[in-house]
Structure formats: structure tokens, C-alpha cells
Write an enzyme that holds these catalytic residues in place. Structure first.
Site, PDB file in Angstrom:
ATOM      1  CG  ASN A 299       2.758  31.907 -18.692  1.00 34.88           C
ATOM      2  OD1 ASN A 299       3.322  30.824 -18.635  1.00 34.88           O
ATOM      3  ND2 ASN A 299       1.858  32.305 -17.809  1.00 34.88           N
TER       4      ASN A 299
ATOM      5  CG  HIS B  46       4.601  -4.062   3.678  1.00 42.09           C
ATOM      6  ND1 HIS B  46       4.337  -5.393   3.872  1.00 42.09           N
ATOM      7  CD2 HIS B  46       3.865  -3.392   4.594  1.00 42.09           C
ATOM      8  CE1 HIS B  46       3.464  -5.543   4.848  1.00 42.09           C
ATOM      9  NE2 HIS B  46       3.160  -4.328   5.312  1.00 42.09           N
TER      10      HIS B  46
END
Ligand code: AGP
Length: 610
Positions: free
Chosen positions: A100, A506
């Protein structure tokens, strides 16, 4: 990312490893595999897909042995195929290894090995390590030395478990940057990425630190650094409850975890409120109280949902405790020469306590002299260990990849820290008491929201085919707009944007038309009327409003196509309630679209690679 498990003992390990892999599957689920040593030879089975597909392969072709390793993968290097699945073996099938993490210098080592004629079978970085071990074994003729020398050559993160067919009574595990715990049973050891894979066998556990390895035989364990220096480890007790790892009749872990919130909120508060003093006491922070009192600045480090929690924390602390706060994406912080130092309090927020970016950012902040604190769920996790002090959120095991109950518990912990800091400074006893009372009410209020589940399901039915969603909120609920959108996209694969409601004009307002569902969080607070104006702006362009509003707000029904009500609370605590309907909305939409909500594509529960 990736779950690893290794066993050495007296039992046939195949069923035990497969069951442990099912517990670890939330860490990665694109392929799975197992290797055992039997009569001095390796037997390996591996399959692309879920652990259930590996199980089918094992039914057709079983393996048996009393020493073995298993892996469930989240791909980093190489597509999720049978060949790229772990375990990986060296070319002579003497060693099998699961991993891992990421080996950063794998390309250089691979070139070196290719020149020596080593034949590779996969596209993974992991295979490089096992081939390297085999090459070194030819020189040392000693399993342990070969592993140790190989680990000294690689750069990167790893939690590994290795088997050697020539030394079949020895399992070697090691960690650097990826978690690894070793459970101690009677004449047996089970090593895994986390305690959930160990707890049904034993509660006695040793957590390896970075740069450490353990050599396991049936009669004992030796722990040392990868530089061959002996280390003595403390044996700890796993506190996790096995029942937390079951679905308890719920169709998915995510739904179970959403429904657990009244209880988990209560658990996060338990024993931490001092009503008679109008404040909170956090035992884990007691030793750093002096430094907190004089803190010049607070910096939150986190990722994903935990980053959204940090944003809520910023609003809470600046408003109530008047301490400047910054909220940093951990992944950005570590690479931009950040300015932190003495007087700064850095708080890592992490459910798993293992997120690689958060951990690395925390280490950098510590190196620069900041006080390092943690808000963490998993007890004994790396972040919890590496902080100077911290607060556990006590949410219990969270298995669903989409974080729900851990988020609300992180918010509770942040509210408690805010209350404590504010009372240390200027907040009055009366104000403090109001916050204490409001916190005490939260568990019952959360339970009340869950009663709206069927009406939220009906809303989900109506909007499940939408291609885009917009989530809007302001103030304390702007981060909840971000979180609602993240929840929807990660489990339903619908594109969703979270935005500050007023900022919409906006730019994103251009997206609004009759096909755009807009979820607006509009609780009864100081900016309620401003958000109502933003709702009008959406309505004027044909957008369809789903509102999360405060009980008693009848006016909102005239503006929104659907309203989900949450109980009245203090503005700073509304996020803890307003996010719950958003959890349910995302969940139901994802289920209706046939998505795997507990294991959404491309994701993993704890992101232990950068
Ligand atoms: C949440 O739903 C996500 N799956 C993800 O954003 C997660 O919050 C993030 O990876 C951080 O994880 P942590 O809290 O365990 O550090």
C-alpha cells in the site's frame, strides 16, 4: 488506499484473509488477491474487481496454508487488471509481496533490474520491490536482510507484507508512510492496514511507526528499524466495536452512518460540556491550554470533506473567539513554502488520521515550530500519534467512502474548541451558556431531521436524472454548499457545484435555466434575507429551488419548489443540521441511479498516497 493483510499461525488462513479483505475493501476495491505458502511453494490467486470476484476464483481453485497475505487495491501505477493486482511475485516465484503506497524511484530501479535480465510481468511500481528483494536474496541468502536492504534502496511510501517460499515460517511486514498494525493472538499474528481487519481475532495490537519492520513467526515477533536497530513496541488495546463493522439491517453503510448521527453527535459532546461554567472542556487539549490561550493564529490543514469542516471552523472561531484563522488544502500547503511558526496553532482535521497530504502538511508545520493539534476519528492513527495534542471525535468506524457522520462530529469538535477558546478570551458566561444549551439540543434535532427522509426521497425521485446541480449557501452554510455538492458528485456522478450564494451572480448564474436544480441552504440567521434575494435571482431565470430552511419559515414555501426544514439553532451550529438533508438527498439520488454508494468508482476511503 489499498488494504493489506498478512497472517501467520496455525489456522488455514484463506477464509480469514478473505474476510479481512472484505473489512478493508473500503480502502480500495478495483482488484484483490491472495498468496499462501504451502509445502515450500507459493500459491497465488488474484482478480480484477471486488473481493467477491476473488472469492469466486478461490471457489474454483482453492488455496490452503497457515501463512499468507492478501490485498485489495486502489490502482496508482497500472490499470486494474488481473496482472496488476497484488500480490506480486519475483520472476522465480520465491517471494510474494503486497503493498500500500507508492514507490517513487521505481523507474530507476526497474531499469537497473531490466539490465540484469529480470523479467517483469506487471506495470506496477510494487513489482519492482519484490524483484529487488529476490535479487538481494541471491546475495544474502537471508529473507530478512534482503527485505531490509531493498527497503533502504526505495524512496516512497509503503505498508508491505512479504512471504518467502524458502523461509516458509516467517512473515515480514514494514511501514513507511502507510499504516500498519500487527494483531497478537495465541500462536498467531495478523497484520493489516487497520484495526478493522484485526479486531475479530484479537484486541492486542502493535502499531508500527515509519521506518519500522516486524518479523513474525508462529512463536514470536521481532521489531526493528529498517536500519536493523531493535525497537521495543508497546502493546495497545483496540477500542473499535465489531458491531460497527456490520450494516445492521441498513442497505448501505452510508445510510446506517447518516442515521447514526443523533448518536454520534451525542458521543462527540459526551463529557465535554460544562454548563455551570458556560464552556467546554476537552481533555485531549488540557496540556496545551496555555498555548491556546495565547495563540496568534489558527491554521486548519485537511482535505475533501474534512477541509469543508475546517472552513466552518474558520467562520466559528473568527466570529466567536476572534482569533484569525486560515484553512489550507493540505496538498497545497506542503508544496508552497508556507509561513507558519511559533505562536501558530496548526490543526489537522482527518476522519481516517492517515490522509497522506494532511500528514505531510502537519509534519511540515511542526518542523517550522507550530503547535500541532489534531481533530481525528480513528484512534491510534498516524495523525493522532504525531500531533502534540488533540480531540477525538468518537464517531466510530465510518465505512461508507462518502463521509457523513464523521463530518458532523468534526463540526461538533470544532464548535467545542470554539466555545473553549472564546470563553478563554472575551465571550461572556451568558453567551457561553447559550452555546452549551444549543449544543445539548443537537442530537434530538438531528433525529428530527431524519424523519423527513421519505420526503427527501421524493425530491430525489424528481431530480435523479438532472445532469448538473448547483448548491448555494452563505456564511456558516457556504461550506455546506460545497459539502452537499461534493457528496452528490462523489456517489451519484452528477456534476455539482457549491458556491457562495451571492458570488453566483459573478458567473455561475449563466448556467441557470429550467433544467438546473439549485439547492439553497437558507436557515433563519442574520443573512437570511440576503439569501432570499439570491433565491429570487435564481427564480427569475427559471431555476428550480430546493430549500433547506428553518422550521416556521413559511415564506420560503412560496419561493421554492421543495422545502426541507431543520430545527432552529444558533447560526454557528446550523451547518451540523443543514448538512443532514443533503446527505440523504445525495444518498437517494445515487441509489436511484444504480450507483454503488458505499464504494463509488475511482475513490477510496483513506487516501494514503499524495
Ligand atoms: C469524503 O466524502 C471524501 N471521500 C473525502 O473527501 C475525504 O473527506 C478526504 O479524503 C479526507 O479524508 P480524511 O478526513 O480521512 O483525512
Amino acid at each position: 488506499m489499498c488494504g493489506i493483510v498478512g497472517y501467520i499461525g496455525t489456522k488455514n488462513c484463506e477464509p480469514l484473509i478473505v474476510n479481512s479483505l472484505k473489512r478493508l475493501e473500503y480502502r480500495g476495491y478495483d482488484s484483490a488477491g491472495i498468496a499462501v505458502v504451502t509445502h515450500g511453494a507459493l500459491q497465488v490467486r488474484k482478480k480484477a474487481g471486488k473481493v467477491s470476484e476473488l472469492e469466486e476464483a478461490l471457489d474454483a481453485s482453492p488455496v490452503s496454508g497457515t501463512i499468507g497475505i492478501g490485498h485489495t487495491r486502489w490502482a496508482t501505477h497500472g490499470a486494474p487488471t488481473d496482472l496488476n493486482a497484488h500480490p506480486h511475485c519475483d520472476q522465480d516465484n520465491i517471494f510474494a509481496l503486497i503493498h500500500n503506497g507508492i514507490i517513487e524511484n521505481y523507474a530507476v530501479i526497474k531499469q537497473k533490474l531490466l539490465k540484469r535480465g529480470v523479467v517483469f510481468r506487471s506495470e506496477t511500481d510494487t513489482e519492482v520491490l519484490v524483484q529487488l528483494i529476490a535479487v538481494l536474496y541471491k546475495k544474502t541468502h537471508d529473507f530478512e536482510s534482503a527485505v531490509r536492504l531493498a527497503l533502504n534502496e526505495i524512496v516512497g511510501a509503503y505498508g508491505i507484507a512479504v512471504l518467502c517460499a524458502r523461509e516458509p515460517d516467517k512473515l515480514i511486514v514494514a511501514r513507511n508512510g502507510s499504516p500498519l498494525a500487527v494483531g497478537i493472538g495465541e500462536n498467531e499474528y495478523i497484520a493489516a492496514s487497520d484495526a478493522s481487519a484485526i479486531v475479530s481475532h484479537t484486541r492486542q495490537v502493535v502499531y508500527l511507526a515509519d521506518g519500522e519492520m516486524a518479523i513474525l513467526t508462529r512463536t514470536g515477533m521481532t521489531t526493528k528499524t529498517i536500519d536493523d536497530v531493535a525497537v521495543t513496541k508497546d502493546i495497545e488495546e483496540i477500542t473499535l466495536d465489531v458491531e460497527q463493522l456490520q450494516k445492521d439491517g441498513f442497505p448501505h453503510f452510508m445510510l446506517k452512518e447518516i442515521y447514526a448521527q443523533p448518536e454520534t453527535i451525542r458521543d462527540a459532546l459526551r463529557g465535554r460540556l460544562l454548563p455551570e461554567e458556560g464552556t467546554a472542556r476537552l481533555g485531549g487539549l488540557a496540556k496545551v491550554e496555555g498555548k491556546l490561550r495565547t495563540a496568534k493564529r489558527i491554521v486548519f490543514l485537511s482535505c475533501g470533506t474534512s477541509w469543508h469542516a475546517g472552513l466552518v471552523g474558520e467562520y466559528m472561531i473568527e466570529q466567536c473567539a476572534r482569533i484569525p484563522v486560515e484553512v489550507e488544502y493540505a496538498s497545497e500547503f506542503r508544496y508552497r513554502n508556507p509561513m507558519v511558526g511559533e505562536g501558530d496553532v496548526v490543526i489537522a482535521i482527518s476522519q481516517s488520521g492517515e490522509t497522506a497530504d494532511t500528514l505531510a502538511a502537519l509534519r511540515e508545520a511542526k518542523r517550522q515550530g507550530a503547535l500541532a493539534l489534531g481533530i481525528v476519528n480513528v484512534v491510534g492513527s498516524t495523525i493522532a500519534r504525531e500531533t502534540d495534542a488533540g480531540v477525538y471525535i468518537h464517531a466510530g468506524a465510518e465505512i461508507g467512502v462518502a463521509s457523513t457522520k464523521a463530518f458532523t462530529s468534526e463540526l461538533v469538535a470544532l464548535a467545542l474548541i470554539t466555545l473553549m477558546l472564546a470563553r478563554m478570551r472575551t465571550l461572556s458566561y451568558v453567551e457561553g451558556t447559550r452555546i452549551v444549551r444549543a449544543l445539548e439540543e443537537l442530537p434530538v434535532q438531528a433525529a428530527k431531521i431524519l424523519l423527513a427522509d421519505s420526503s427527501i426521497q421524493a425530491i430525489a425521485e424528481k431530480f435523479k436524472d438532472a445532469r448538473n446541480f448547483l448548491y448555494l449557501g452563505r456564511g456558516f452554510n457556504f461550506p455546506i454548499a460545497l459539502e452537499g455538492a461534493l457528496k452528490l458528485k462523489e456517489i451519484s456522478y452528477i456534476h455539482a457545484e457549491g458556491y457562495p450564494a451571492a458570488e453566483m451572480k459573478h458567473g455561475p448564474i449563466a448556467l441557470i435555466d429550467e433544467n438546473m436544480p439549485v439547492v439553497v441552504i437558507v436557515p433563519h440567521d442574520e443573512i437570511h434575507d440576503k439569501v432570499i434575494s439570491n433565491i429570487e435571482e435564481v427564480r427569475a431565470r427559471g431555476g428550480r429551488i430546493i430549500a433547506i430552511a428553518t422550521e416556521g419559515d413559511k415564506h420560503i414555501e412560496q419561493l421554492a419548489e421543495h422545502v426541507v426544514y431543520i430545527p432552529q439553532t444558533l447560526p454557528m451550529l446550523t451547518p451540523i443540521l443543514s448538512v443532514i438533508p443533503l446527505h440523504l438527498l445525495a444518498y437517494h439520488i445515487a441509489v436511484m441511479r444504480g450507483c454503488n454508494v458505499d464504494q463509488p468508482r475511482n475513490l477510496a476511503k483513506s487516501v494514503t498516497v499524495e
